[in-house]
Design a protein around this motif. Structure first.
Motif, PDB file in Angstrom:
ATOM      1  N   ASP A 263       0.856  -1.189   0.000  1.00  0.00           N
ATOM      2  CA  ASP A 263       0.000   0.000   0.000  1.00  0.00           C
ATOM      3  C   ASP A 263       0.895   1.243   0.000  1.00  0.00           C
ATOM      4  O   ASP A 263       2.103   1.135  -0.210  1.00  0.00           O
ATOM      5  N   ASP A 264       0.303   2.422   0.260  1.00  0.00           N
ATOM      6  CA  ASP A 264       1.041   3.688   0.191  1.00  0.00           C
ATOM      7  C   ASP A 264       2.306   3.696   1.030  1.00  0.00           C
ATOM      8  O   ASP A 264       3.275   4.378   0.699  1.00  0.00           O
TER       9      ASP A 264
ATOM     10  N   SER B  50       9.562 -13.620   3.699  1.00  0.00           N
ATOM     11  CA  SER B  50       8.866 -12.401   3.278  1.00  0.00           C
ATOM     12  C   SER B  50       8.779 -11.458   4.452  1.00  0.00           C
ATOM     13  O   SER B  50       8.420 -11.861   5.551  1.00  0.00           O
ATOM     14  N   VAL B  51       9.120 -10.190   4.184  1.00  0.00           N
ATOM     15  CA  VAL B  51       9.071  -9.220   5.265  1.00  0.00           C
ATOM     16  C   VAL B  51       8.415  -7.934   4.752  1.00  0.00           C
ATOM     17  O   VAL B  51       8.662  -7.511   3.625  1.00  0.00           O
ATOM     18  N   ASN B  52       7.526  -7.356   5.585  1.00  0.00           N
ATOM     19  CA  ASN B  52       6.875  -6.098   5.238  1.00  0.00           C
ATOM     20  C   ASN B  52       7.595  -4.952   5.920  1.00  0.00           C
ATOM     21  O   ASN B  52       7.790  -4.974   7.136  1.00  0.00           O
ATOM     22  N   VAL B  53       7.963  -3.937   5.156  1.00  0.00           N
ATOM     23  CA  VAL B  53       8.572  -2.744   5.740  1.00  0.00           C
ATOM     24  C   VAL B  53       7.599  -1.592   5.567  1.00  0.00           C
ATOM     25  O   VAL B  53       7.109  -1.344   4.462  1.00  0.00           O
TER      26      VAL B  53
ATOM     27  N   ASN C 200       4.356   7.421   7.359  1.00  0.00           N
ATOM     28  CA  ASN C 200       3.369   8.105   6.525  1.00  0.00           C
ATOM     29  C   ASN C 200       3.427   7.507   5.133  1.00  0.00           C
ATOM     30  O   ASN C 200       4.390   6.827   4.795  1.00  0.00           O
ATOM     31  N   PRO C 201       2.402   7.781   4.341  1.00  0.00           N
ATOM     32  CA  PRO C 201       2.472   7.350   2.939  1.00  0.00           C
ATOM     33  C   PRO C 201       3.786   7.827   2.320  1.00  0.00           C
ATOM     34  O   PRO C 201       4.180   8.977   2.526  1.00  0.00           O
ATOM     35  N   ASP C 202       4.461   6.937   1.640  1.00  0.00           N
ATOM     36  CA  ASP C 202       5.812   7.279   1.199  1.00  0.00           C
ATOM     37  C   ASP C 202       6.140   6.655  -0.150  1.00  0.00           C
ATOM     38  O   ASP C 202       6.447   5.483  -0.244  1.00  0.00           O
ATOM     39  N   PRO C 203       6.102   7.472  -1.221  1.00  0.00           N
ATOM     40  CA  PRO C 203       6.361   6.916  -2.547  1.00  0.00           C
ATOM     41  C   PRO C 203       7.827   6.537  -2.752  1.00  0.00           C
ATOM     42  O   PRO C 203       8.127   5.776  -3.669  1.00  0.00           O
ATOM     43  N   ILE C 204       8.762   7.049  -1.950  1.00  0.00           N
ATOM     44  CA  ILE C 204      10.166   6.714  -2.203  1.00  0.00           C
ATOM     45  C   ILE C 204      10.733   5.808  -1.111  1.00  0.00           C
ATOM     46  O   ILE C 204      11.934   5.798  -0.845  1.00  0.00           O
ATOM     47  N   LEU C 205       9.836   5.031  -0.509  1.00  0.00           N
ATOM     48  CA  LEU C 205      10.273   4.097   0.531  1.00  0.00           C
ATOM     49  C   LEU C 205      11.355   3.139   0.015  1.00  0.00           C
ATOM     50  O   LEU C 205      12.331   2.863   0.699  1.00  0.00           O
ATOM     51  N   LEU C 206      11.181   2.667  -1.210  1.00  0.00           N
ATOM     52  CA  LEU C 206      12.141   1.700  -1.755  1.00  0.00           C
ATOM     53  C   LEU C 206      13.546   2.302  -1.831  1.00  0.00           C
ATOM     54  O   LEU C 206      14.530   1.669  -1.452  1.00  0.00           O
ATOM     55  N   GLU C 207      13.616   3.546  -2.311  1.00  0.00           N
ATOM     56  CA  GLU C 207      14.915   4.224  -2.413  1.00  0.00           C
ATOM     57  C   GLU C 207      15.569   4.349  -1.035  1.00  0.00           C
ATOM     58  O   GLU C 207      16.783   4.305  -0.897  1.00  0.00           O
ATOM     59  N   LYS C 208      14.717   4.515  -0.019  1.00  0.00           N
ATOM     60  CA  LYS C 208      15.270   4.691   1.325  1.00  0.00           C
ATOM     61  C   LYS C 208      15.889   3.400   1.854  1.00  0.00           C
ATOM     62  O   LYS C 208      16.784   3.446   2.704  1.00  0.00           O
ATOM     63  N   MET C 209      15.396   2.266   1.392  1.00  0.00           N
ATOM     64  CA  MET C 209      15.915   0.999   1.921  1.00  0.00           C
ATOM     65  C   MET C 209      17.390   0.798   1.581  1.00  0.00           C
ATOM     66  O   MET C 209      18.075  -0.033   2.168  1.00  0.00           O
TER      67      MET C 209
ATOM     68  N   ALA D 191       3.091  17.018  -3.841  1.00  0.00           N
ATOM     69  CA  ALA D 191       4.090  16.144  -4.460  1.00  0.00           C
ATOM     70  C   ALA D 191       4.374  14.918  -3.614  1.00  0.00           C
ATOM     71  O   ALA D 191       4.729  13.864  -4.131  1.00  0.00           O
ATOM     72  N   ARG D 192       4.192  15.060  -2.333  1.00  0.00           N
ATOM     73  CA  ARG D 192       4.685  14.041  -1.420  1.00  0.00           C
ATOM     74  C   ARG D 192       4.101  12.658  -1.679  1.00  0.00           C
ATOM     75  O   ARG D 192       4.784  11.652  -1.488  1.00  0.00           O
ATOM     76  N   ASN D 193       2.830  12.613  -2.117  1.00  0.00           N
ATOM     77  CA  ASN D 193       2.247  11.301  -2.390  1.00  0.00           C
ATOM     78  C   ASN D 193       2.268  10.902  -3.859  1.00  0.00           C
ATOM     79  O   ASN D 193       1.726   9.881  -4.236  1.00  0.00           O
ATOM     80  N   MET D 194       2.879  11.751  -4.667  1.00  0.00           N
ATOM     81  CA  MET D 194       2.942  11.412  -6.088  1.00  0.00           C
ATOM     82  C   MET D 194       4.167  10.556  -6.352  1.00  0.00           C
ATOM     83  O   MET D 194       5.081  10.474  -5.532  1.00  0.00           O
ATOM     84  N   SER D 195       4.174   9.958  -7.548  1.00  0.00           N
ATOM     85  CA  SER D 195       5.405   9.280  -7.934  1.00  0.00           C
ATOM     86  C   SER D 195       5.625   9.497  -9.422  1.00  0.00           C
ATOM     87  O   SER D 195       4.768  10.044 -10.115  1.00  0.00           O
TER      88      SER D 195
END
Lengths: 533, 269, 316
Positions: A102-103, A160-163, A167-176, A474-478
């Motif tokens: 999800d977001d 399998s692990v959920n991170v 808050n809703p975060d479109p750049i979560l993957l980049e942060k990992m 912008a924060r929730n856009m991708s």
């Protein structure tokens, strides 16, 4: 008289004895450590010796987010994902694939058959424990700065692990990319060792940390990447890694010239130019995500847009880059470089126009602004090799057009508390302009905005409702939409002369001719990407 | 890199935890109570107890100062004695200039020059780092020059005074060998000021150690102190000062004890 | 020590004072080394005082296009004087910076030597004159402070005060007073029980009057010599502290700071580090030589030797 004879007959044997004593005293007790840092041992035991500028403060895993905070740590710990800097893509490392739930949540599928250096297996439970511990244990770390909030993780099944982000975060993957995974067994059984013993899954294991001197890593024979060099992003070519802490710029360069180290981290452009061509060294000066910019922390003076503009027009950025930085920088009009989402190609660097700067100041003065008031032009010691001269040059240029700047270069721990203010807390603070480096490692303008351009940003000196609204959108856009929205916000801040913008910096290394290494944008020293020639 | 992103809140939180927001007398009382128990608290920077951190660095500093002192003291005494035996000669002048040069030398400047010449140009020694002779030569050489100068000056003047004393004339009249006169009668009596200045120099080497260890990245107490100061790591600074002061006091004690040996009058009192 | 020798001491001191009016200049000029040292120091002192008049360029005037120019390079402007000692990494004239640096170094050295000298000497004299508990307290203070190395103590104080010019002066004054206190106490002790002090007490002089009229004139000459040596030490300490980043702050032209800032150019532009290093070396060397000569002159036995070279008793 026999006196002269007496003196010389006694002096010569005594001097000889003395030298002998000294030699014995030096060599005998040091027999063991003497063979640690020899660069010329490289051929026989395949050792890589790196001279770095700063010693890490601890070995807590969150520090591995930045190379300068944890020297060589990414050879020991690994992250779920990594970045391919030629395409800008996020690619698998400890996770093989992922899916956005999800977001604010991503589910990662972990690589199987990976073990930590303490023998415990890498599974979903271990990853969740490792991530949660960093945020629960209240570690004083810069990771929060990189991430801009908290993360939590939960095991779904064995691999399998959920991170999840706050808050809703479109750049979560980049942060990992910044979140290093360490052994859960260590966290559960001996949490006391967390700050001193780094236990990861990487190609090298921590051998010894000699404080004040060096840190040594040895090869991990059970690394999953030995059989899998393509997916692991490289292969192991050295048995031992030695990171030596040499805080003196001159000494670091000298150690490289004398062949004692294979890589000297962060040397000045002049040292680079002087060393190339001789001594079997080459210089690699490579673009980084670091941007040099100035925060104008004096509301009485800089709340006037004309004054902010004058400051920007007064600095001859091109001249500074061409001379002091030896061309190893790119002048800029924005806080992120062209690789980042939100970089606006239309925003040219502010021009150099001292006459106009003078006119603007006179205009402001006519309206009652006290433009001649003294302010401190401050920066932090060790910001980057040779920055003191840049600060002094800027000070000279500002005073040339009618500012009254006093240069001050402070130790980090004096500088940071004094200049870490939000615009709302400036009341009663002394007048200052602080020159910083901002590193946007996430390659997304969002990361810079959250700190520097929003009304509530911890170190933001800029507050504009219009920009805040754009950033909220912008924060929730991708993707493309996010890029365009961030660029729009960047344009407004640019027209407001929110900050003094100077240049994107290159960072330079002296590298032995016998070593293959392509320095990447993140400037991480990963031995798996290096090999002897 | 280390950004300014470490928020002010965070800083305040840490300050609260460490009690740095309490009034100074309260902080001082707390410090005094802990210091008596030799507990200086955890280092802010390295997050481990400070005293072991400092003691860890002691051997490195000890080795460096010992090597420098072993060079400075005997050589200084020798040069001083040689100058005193032939005062106002060419030899005396040369030794005088050499020793004054030592006292006037900027040690970090000398360190940089030595690195440039002997490590980079000739490759005889290592530029920096911790280890055996090759690593130790340049820092020890830098560190010993100024004490060497001071010791040789003091020896010269003490010896000059001593050589004019009646008992030396008597010894000569008795026909004792000149070597014996110089090294037994004169030097032993001139030893008290020499030992005093040597003790002072040993403590002052701890001064020089801060600069020399910084330049040569020698992982001793000097380097640790500077890093602790730069990081405003108060517990660590306290612990280093404590340890260094203890070392100085021990040196002074040894100097005082040696008086008893050197001066029979003190022994008999 | 008997009353007899004390009396001669007092006589000797009086004689020295009268004699030194013409002896000191004569002796100083006779010895070539001392003469050169005096000339160098006078030159540096003159440079410090008249920096504005003799510096060929503005020491803060930057020209990035003229950075790291070797000695004797022509200036950028048509009629400006050449850069005799080259330029620094910001294109500032090295000679002018060294001239202005003399002002910084000497101001720091002289003013902290003066402050610490006055504090230390007074405390030492008080300790030596009054003896008893006052003496104990002062001398224990000296012992305690002696147990912390000077640079470390200075760093500690600067750590809490913050770097800066006047802070540096204050700090160096604080950390260097003990040497004077020890010397002044020892000297005062030697005079304390002499007949002329007893006489002064007998005619009802106050203690303050005795200290200022009788003690100070008699103990001042070794203290002045010590002060000369201290100026040299303080200049070196200033350089060290500035090098470590705790002393003078840029762009102020301090010699120590110039070495610190130029150290990365040591291999490519030697003049940036070499000349300030030389300036410090020459200043401290000349001060040390002067102190040695002053000591020789103030000591009657050595003075004789000095003035009649060749017939030194030590040469027999």
């Amino acid at each position: 008289m026999a006196l002269r004879k007496v003196v010389f007959r006694t002096a010569v044997p005594l001097a000889a004895l003395l030298l002998l004593l000294l030699a014995a005293g030096c060599v005998a007790p040091a027999a063991a450590p003497a063979d640690t840092g020899d660069g010329d041992m490289m051929e026989t035991t395949s050792e890589l010796v790196v001279a770095v500028a700063q010693e890490m403060t601890s070995l807590e895993a969150p520090l591995a987010a930045a190379e300068t905070n944890c020297n060589g740590c990414l050879n020991v710990v690994e992250t779920l994902v990594t970045r391919n800097f030629s395409t800008g893509e996020i690619i698998p490392l400890l996770a093989t694939e992922w899916e956005r739930i999800d977001d604010s949540t991503i589910q990662f599928q972990l690589r199987q058959g990976v073990t930590f250096h303490d023998g415990s297996p890498l599974n979903a439970e271990a990853v969740a424990t490792s991530i949660n511990y960093m945020f629960e244990a209240e570690l004083v770390s810069d990771l929060r700065g990189f991430i801009g909030g908290e993360l939590s993780a939960e095991a779904v099944d064995e691999y399998s692990v959920n991170v999840t982000a706050e808050n809703p975060d479109p750049i979560l993957l980049e942060k990992m990319y910044f979140v290093a995974i360490t052994s859960a067994q260590q966290i559960n059984e001996e949490p006391d060792t967390y700050a001193n013993k780094l236990v990861g899954t990487g190609p090298y294991m921590l051998d010894e940390w000699n404080r004040g001197e060096s840190i040594i890593y040895v090869v991990n024979p059970d690394w999953w990447g030995h059989d899998n060099p393509d997916e692991a992003g490289g292969r192991v070519s050295f048995d031992r890694l030695v990171w030596r802490f040499l805080p003196e710029d001159t000494v670091r360069a000298a150690a490289a010239q004398a062949g004692e180290v294979d890589i000297a981290q962060f040397v000045t452009p002049d040292q680079c130019n002087a060393a190339t061509g001789d001594d079997g060294l080459r210089c690699a000066s490579v673009a980084s995500v670091e941007t040099m910019f100035a925060r104008m922390g004096n509301q009485k003076l800089f709340e006037d847009l004309r004054v902010r503009k004058a400051l920007n027009l007064a600095i001859d950025k091109e001249l500074i880059v061409e001379t002091l930085l030896g061309g190893a920088a790119t002048i800029t009009g924005q806080i992120v470089n062209a690789t980042a989402t939100g970089h606006n190609a239309d925003l040219a660097p502010y021009p150099y126009d001292p006459d106009m700067a003078r006119a603007l100041l006179e205009e402001a003065a006519a309206d009652g602004v006290d433009v001649g008031q003294e302010f401190t032009l401050a920066s932090r010691q060790g910001l980057h090799a040779g920055h003191v001269e840049v600060i002094e040059a800027i000070g000279g240029m500002l005073n040339e057009v009618g500012f009254n700047a006093q240069v001050s270069v402070m130790p980090p721990d004096t500088f940071n508390p004094q200049f870490s203010h939000n615009w709302a807390d400036l009341e009663g603070q002394p007048n200052w302009v602080a020159v910083h480096l901002h590193g946007n490692e996430i390659l997304d303008l969002w990361f810079s905005y959250v700190n520097y351009f929003t009304c509530g940003g911890v170190v933001s000196l800029y507050c504009n409702a219009e920009v805040d609204a754009l950033w909220e959108e912008a924060r929730n856009m991708s993707g493309e939409a996010r890029d365009m929205k961030l660029q729009e916000a960047a344009q407004v801040a640019y027209d407001d002369y929110a900050y003094g913008l100077i240049a994107h910096l290159d960072l330079a290394y002296l590298i032995s001719e016998d070593l293959n290494w392509n320095v990447k944008l993140d400037h991480r020293l990963q031995a798996k990407e290096m090999s002897p020639k | 890199m280390v950004g300014v992103e470490a928020s002010e809140e965070r800083v305040q939180q840490v300050r609260d935890q460490l009690g740095l927001n309490d009034p100074l007398p309260v902080q001082y009382a707390r410090f005094a109570v802990r210091a008596v128990r030799l507990d200086f608290g955890d280092s802010f920077w390295q997050k481990t107890p400070t005293l072991p951190l400092v003691l860890d660095r002691l051997p490195a500093t000890f080795r460096l100062t010992a090597a420098a002192f072993l060079l400075a003291a005997p050589l200084g005494i020798l040069l001083g004695a040689a100058a005193a035996l032939r005062p106002h000669t060419f030899l005396d002048r040369i030794i005088n200039i050499l020793s004054l040069g030592g006292v006037s030398m900027v040690d970090f400047w000398m360190a940089l020059m030595l690195i440039l010449v002997f490590a980079v140009q000739f490759g005889w020694f290592k530029t920096s780092g911790y280890g055996g002779f090759a690593y130790m030569a340049l820092p020890a050489l830098t560190l010993c020059y100024s004490p060497l100068g001071r010791i040789s000056q003091i020896t010269r003047s003490a010896m000059l005074d001593e050589m004019n004393q009646p008992h030396i004339t008597v010894a000569r009249a008795k026909g004792l060998a000149e070597r014996r006169i110089v090294f037994v009668h004169a030097l032993k009596n001139a030893a008290i000021p020499v030992v005093t200045i040597s003790g002072d120099m040993l403590s002052s080497m701890l001064n020089g150690a801060i600069l020399v260890e910084t330049v040569f990245a020698w992982p001793g107490i000097g380097l640790l102190t500077l890093q602790a100061l730069q990081r405003r790591d108060l517990p660590l600074v306290e612990a280093t000062v404590f340890v260094v002061a203890c070392m100085v006091i021990i040196v002074n004690l040894l100097v005082d004890l040696s008086y008893v040996y050197l001066n029979p009058r003190i022994r008999f009192q | 020590m008997t009353a007899q020798t004390k009396l001669t001491l007092q006589d000797e001191a009086e004689r020295t004072r009268h004699a030194s009016r013409w002896l000191i200049p004569r002796a100083l000029l006779r010895d070539p080394v001392t003469f050169i040292a005096l000339a160098i120091f006078t030159l540096i002192l003159f440079a410090a005082v008249a920096a504005e008049l003799i510096a060929p360029h503005d020491p803060l005037d930057q020209n990035l296009r003229m950075r790291n120019m070797p000695p004797f390079s022509p200036a950028a402007e048509e009629n400006a004087p050449r850069h005799l000692l080259g330029t620094d990494p910001l294109g500032r004239d090295m000679l002018s910076r060294i001239i202005f640096g003399a002002r910084v170094s000497l101001t720091v050295g002289l003013s902290s030597a003066l402050v610490s000298g006055i504090i230390g000497s007074l405390l030492g004299m008080i300790a030596g004159y009054y003896r008893g508990p006052v003496d104990d307290i002062i001398m224990r203070l000296v012992d305690i402070q002696m147990s912390i190395p000077v640079i470390l103590l200075a760093l500690l104080v600067l750590f809490s005060l913050g770097p800066g010019f006047w802070n540096l002066v204050v700090v160096l004054a604080i950390v260097r007073w003990m040497a004077y206190a020890r010397l002044a106490r020892g000297q005062t002790l030697a005079y304390r029980n002499s007949p002329f002090i007893d006489a002064a007490i007998a005619i009802g002089s106050t203690n303050t009057r005795i200290i200022f009229r009788h003690i100070i004139p008699n103990v001042s000459s070794p203290l002045v010599i010590l002060g000369t040596l201290e100026v040299a030490t303080l200049i070196l300490s200033e350089a060290g502290l500035s090098f470590l980043g705790f002393g003078i702050q840029p762009p102020e032209p301090s010699w120590g700071l110039m070495i610190a800032g130029g150290r990365q150019y040591i291999a490519t532009a030697w003049w940036i580090v070499a000349f300030p290093g030389l300036a410090i070396f020459l200043t401290t060397l000349s001060l040390n030589l002067l102190a040695a000569s002053l000591r020789a002159i103030s000591d009657p036995v050595q003075r004789e030797r000095w003035l009649n070279k060749g017939s030194s008793p030590a040469d027999n």
